[in-house]
Scaffold this active site. Structure first.
Site, PDB file in Angstrom:
ATOM      1  N   HIS A 164       0.763  -1.172  -0.141  1.00 25.85           N
ATOM      2  CA  HIS A 164      -0.130   0.009  -0.076  1.00 25.85           C
ATOM      3  C   HIS A 164       1.077   0.975   0.005  1.00 25.85           C
ATOM      4  CE1 HIS A 164       0.330   0.706   4.481  1.00 25.85           C
ATOM      5  NE2 HIS A 164       0.664  -0.296   4.586  1.00 25.85           N
ATOM      6  N   CYS A 180       2.473  -5.087   6.686  1.00 21.58           N
ATOM      7  CA  CYS A 180       2.224  -4.523   5.924  1.00 21.58           C
ATOM      8  C   CYS A 180       3.624  -3.721   4.564  1.00 21.58           C
ATOM      9  CB  CYS A 180       1.124  -3.796   5.111  1.00 21.58           C
ATOM     10  SG  CYS A 180      -0.088  -4.319   5.763  1.00 21.58           S
TER      11      CYS A 180
END
Length: 204
Positions: A164, A180
């Site tokens: 992301h 992440c």
């Protein structure tokens, strides 16, 4: 098929505090769908790298160091690089931020979903650790998932790990998230445009 490798609404003033507190909180289980909101569009990155991003973490094309098939995404968490293997013996290399100690993930997964300016919903495990977090945050400039998100699944199940964006270039090259893989918005938009659903991701 592309292959990737691994690792409530509040007041405006309060939102700034929340955004700062979750900047290091990583990502969680969200279906996305925030859409390109007016504020997000106004905030969108220019077509230049922010000066705060070190040169070594800016996108570049190099001879492929992975040995993987074209279309594969390979994330070398120790190096803080993401490689997108090209069909001509090269790879696009991007700088990334990775999970802090104890939050890393490695293995193989598939890009199951893609979202522009995604909403963010912390998973129950994260809310247990951080009860101060919002239950949901709409997509936009303060959202920790940034301008784009790619959701990684394995064996038909959501891994809860994502590739992301972020508007914090100083976090690239560091281990600061809850597992992440983060990229500056400028780079995640570029990668997003190149990666179809079904892309295989390998995280080392």
């Amino acid at each position: 098929m592309t292959r990737v490798r691994f690792g409530f609404t509040r007041s405006a003033a309060a939102l700034g505090v929340v955004a700062a507190s979750i900047a290091l909180a990583g990502c969680g289980a969200t279906t996305g769908g925030g859409g390109s909101r007016e504020a997000a569009i106004a905030f969108a990155m220019s077509k230049n790298y922010p000066t705060a991003l070190p040169v070594q973490f800016r996108k570049t094309e190099i001879p492929d160091p992975t040995g993987e098939a074209p279309g594969t995404i390979v994330i070398e968490t120790g190096q803080r690089y993401l490689y997108l293997v090209q069909p001509n013996g090269t790879a696009l290399r991007y700088g990334v931020g990775v999970g802090k100690e104890g939050f890393g993930w490695s293995g193989e997964a598939t890009v199951q979903n893609k979202q522009e300016w995604p909403d963010w919903v912390p998973p129950p495990e994260m809310l247990e650790r951080r009860p101060d977090l919002p239950l949901r945050m709409s997509g936009g400039p303060e959202n920790p998932l940034g301008a784009r998100a790619m959701y990684l699944w394995k064996d038909g199940k959501d891994t809860l790990f994502r590739i992301h964006g972020t508007n914090e270039p100083l976090t690239i090259g560091k281990a600061m998230s809850s597992g992440c893989i983060r990229m500056i918005n400028f780079d995640v938009e570029d990668l997003y445009s190149r990666v179809p659903l079904g892309t295989k991701v390998v995280v080392r």
